[in-house]
Design an enzyme around this catalytic site. Structure first.
Site, short mmCIF file in Angstrom:
data_model
loop_
_atom_site.label_atom_id
_atom_site.label_comp_id
_atom_site.label_asym_id
_atom_site.label_seq_id
_atom_site.Cartn_x
_atom_site.Cartn_y
_atom_site.Cartn_z
N HIS A 106 -2.55 -3.64 -2.01
CA HIS A 106 -2.65 -2.25 -1.58
C HIS A 106 -4.11 -1.85 -1.35
CE1 HIS A 106 -1.31 1.68 -0.64
NE2 HIS A 106 -0.33 1.80 -1.50
N ALA A 107 -5.04 -2.61 -1.93
CA ALA A 107 -6.45 -2.35 -1.65
C ALA A 107 -6.79 -2.63 -0.19
CB ALA A 107 -7.33 -3.22 -2.56
#
Lengths: 522, 522
Positions: A137-138
């Site tokens: 998700h980064a």
């Protein structure tokens, strides 16, 4: 080296071995007519692996610098590692697919490499195959992931893709087609903050809008605002709000988009409102069936995109609205209205802000959640009860080298305090739900799928559009439970085992009769 | 609650997301004649899952108490989580099996559950199936794992197992059969130390033997002892001694036990000596082919069992001898003799100690390795270059519910500083090697398998028993490279792809001609 912005870095910093922070999902495809499965899948593998210049974030890995986290180019990317070939055991039903996806979604990504994996999965029935992918998700948010899926597919059933799906070329062709040459995406580093404290100070002092938003948020926090739900404000504790284990369950289901749209029209509500009401109805049923429906309403964290049109480059451009799920409201119409009000209040708050201000506001107001998580108190002070994320997807049917995309089922994140995540994608004429839960906290996650159907039927009844959108004879190959139950295993592959199915049906019936009277009594 | 002893706890404390600390491996089986694959594998799954009272360590998970780590019974064990069903993609060769095993060996176990997983794997050719299992090293060592495999199998080809393989019943039946009713295993907590500092002080003061051993170890450490190799003493840095990534490669190979035994007889050496010489020869070839053979010899950590006969209960009863691999010695006979001397010196040191003293000595002398690892300095100050572990396995062919065990290939641990682990099991008339390596540090691990064969041929030449044990026409289905290369994919499953194989062969030839002249020149 590209600096990783604060929201994105948060997903790296919060990650633990029990709570991986990647997102992804399962895409279902049907082989083109006449194509040989082995040859076709082998060609897809080759197309994916045969890439030298990658689009962001597929060629970069995370390095820790003196002033924060950065993306750096991986000069020795090992494509056999990232692009994998997997298979389902017999009889190759969606049940086996979901079991595999559950396991694949459980494991951590290797931090020493670009943070993604893709599995081409063979062994499904009826000439289908699946792709499970995961990305940290980064590196990506829901809307960004949709752009990537759309860039690797075409609307033409028979058009082969002339380049690697994750290549810079794919990025540029898609950008040109979708947004034209004139429109340029914002600078990738626009929202990066060189020093977050500096930026906070500057923004806090200079921006009246932000100050106003903070004041209203503060008032809601102490309980003096009407419709605005905020994290921590009376978030009840249920079995959904526990510390999570290191294993996941994933289930998925397609609903006809038309059914939801009909409810929207009749009730003067947005798709998001109705979807939240479906989820709220399902949660209420689930908690009732376990005798743990709390006095206070559950709160759902609903991510909203802060992405500007044409921005293909930001890793994360998301804000969060905390929606009141009104699970303590018996009447389904009243429940919908309560949800609607709380969503409007949240959106009004964000509307007054510029995207940059909104991003900053999100970081400010989510800081306490970050802190409790780091301190391991996520399960003691849950900031919200669950996540309901509605990601707008492609409006037309898509094809990957001629293989029809039958469904796209997202798989997202759970964490201490919220053991379940409901994410959905609107694709063509369907709504594809992907539900991820902690395997220990929510062992019967499959029930949520049935409850979603029940909740939608309930809304259709209230709206007076009962069943209008349902197509009993629907033969499309999506992960819809009725289709799944009907479908038989091909005789060539396995001796059809009727017993487990019959057993499952009996269970479902027993459960429904056990739950429904409770609802009726109230 | 059972206290976890210090050696076992070390494996839990040292574990990081990039360096899981589980052991396991791949067992190959052939379906019984006439058995239906799906029915048979489904029955195995049921047999494994249908267990209520577990033998240690299958029913316990780790809890952190005030005075250390403990095993505690998991009251809600989720057998569907632990016993899994997987499949290989077409064409289902050993290559696909090793690719899957590599991935499965890469991922961490869930610390909130009993620390094991088992995968039944379908999709192999020629009526074979595989079982990949993993158990945390805190829960089991190599000899312990052998006892468990033996307890779930029988020597009778057609005897069905009447109980769950991981049940307390399986444990008791095996103990009775193997060691008789009269012989009782030592108390499980015998070697647990309530307070390690207390114990160290007591032992250090009272035990002359331990003091002597420590003195000799100290002398070797500063370079004044002849044959005793110690950690850190001139351990060279190569690409094998790097910081490791979070991904693994696993390959396996069977060698005829007879070949090794013939070399032993002729050279007056133990099986362990010859196996170490094979590994040393393979490593020398590997490093030469990469132009990085170091001046100083590589050191291998060779675990030795400190387990007393009949002890089925200890999680870890292992010591470590650091063997001089003599990789800088050109002459294969001299290399074998150097290895032999260093192993004898290490064993002499241990022989003088009681098992309890030896365990304590190991903990003392391995403490510096523990410290550098915790400080993240493992790759900067490698304690040894690799691990070569020789686990004695069953002497007779085994069957699991009638399915013949064709091979048992162990998969063990790598860590910062040693990116490769070579473990082997002697099973019936074969030696089954399982090699695990960091995928990034050693991308061409398959070559080690070829080098092992070359090294064995070299030893056979020196011993004057050249090729005597090789069976060219061997048709048994083990993971032997020649058999693998010969075997064709069944036409029904796939269109045989001849190209990659031809390519691989050319590569091998090119490599061999590139390496061998170097060896000849020297």
């Amino acid at each position: 080296m590209r600096r990783i912005d604060l929201t994105s870095a948060g997903f790296l910093l919060l990650e633990k071995r029990e709570t991986p922070m990647h997102v992804g999902g399962v895409n279902l495809f049907t082989l083109p007519d006449g194509a040989d499965e082995q040859e076709f899948l082998s060609a897809l593998r080759t197309q994916l692996r045969d890439c030298t210049e990658f689009r962001k974030p597929f060629g970069d890995y995370v390095v820790t610098g003196k002033t924060g986290l950065f993306w750096e180019k991986d000069e020795h990317i090992d494509m056999d590692y990232h692009v994998r070939h997997s298979a389902l055991p017999s009889p190759g039903r969606y049940r086996e697919l979901f079991a595999l996806a559950s396991r694949l979604h459980t494991t951590l990504l290797d931090r020493t490499r670009p943070l993604w994996e893709l599995h081409i999965i063979e062994g499904l029935q009826d000439r289908q195959f699946a792709v499970y992918n995961k990305i940290h998700h980064a590196a990506i948010d829901g809307v960004g992931a949709m752009h990537i899926t759309q860039a690797m597919c075409t609307e033409e059933p028979s058009a082969p893709l002339g380049y690697a799906p994750y290549s810079q070329e794919a990025y540029e062709v898609y950008k040109q087609q979708r947004f034209g040459g004139s429109k340029s995406a914002p600078e990738p580093n626009k929202r990066d903050m060189r020093n977050v404290l500096e930026a906070l100070k500057q923004q806090y002092d200079s921006s009246m809008n932000l100050a106003t938003a903070m004041r209203r948020f503060g008032l809601a926090f102490v309980g003096r605002s009407g419709n605005l739900a905020v994290p921590w404000h009376n978030v009840p504790k249920t079995s959904i709000n526990t510390r999570v284990s290191g294993a996941r369950r994933f289930v998925a289901q397609t609903f006809a988009f038309e059914r939801v749209k009909n409810v929207c029209k009749s009730m003067d509500a947005t798709v998001n409102d109705v979807v939240l009401a479906m989820c709220a109805g399902a949660l209420r049923r689930y908690l009732l069936s376990r005798d743990e429906l709390p006095l206070h309403s559950l709160k759902a964290m609903a991510p909203v995109s802060l992405r500007e049109e044409g921005d293909l480059d930001s890793s994360n451009a998301i804000g969060f609205i905390t929606a009141d799920m009104a699970t303590n409201v018996y009447d389904p119409e009243k429940r919908l209205r309560t949800i609607q009000k709380s969503m409007r209040a949240g959106k009004d708050l964000l509307k007054e802000l510029s995207p940059a201000e909104a991003a900053l506001f999100m970081q400010l107001t989510q800081l306490p959640a970050l802190l409790t998580s780091i301190l391991g108190l996520g399960s003691k002070f849950p900031a919200f009860s669950t996540v309901v994320s509605n990601v707008p997807g492609p409006r037309k049917p898509l094809y990957w080298n001629g293989a029809r995309l039958d469904g796209m089922y997202p798989a997202s994140i759970v964490f201490d305090g919220f053991a379940m995540n409901m994410t959905l994608v609107s694709y063509h004429d369907q709504l594809d739900f992907g539900i991820v839960a902690c395997r220990r906290s929510m062992p019967q996650i499959q029930r949520i799928i049935d409850h979603l159907e029940d909740a939608l039927v309930e809304l259709e009844l209230v709206a007076g559009v009962s069943g209008s959108g349902r197509r009993a004879g629907d033969t499309r190959k999506t992960a819809a439970a009725p289709a799944k139950r009907k479908r038989k295993a091909p005789a060539s592959k396995t001796k059809a085992k009727a017993k487990p199915k019959a057993k499952a049906k009996t269970k479902t019936t027993a459960r429904k009769t056990a739950v429904k009277p409770k609802l009726a009594k109230k």
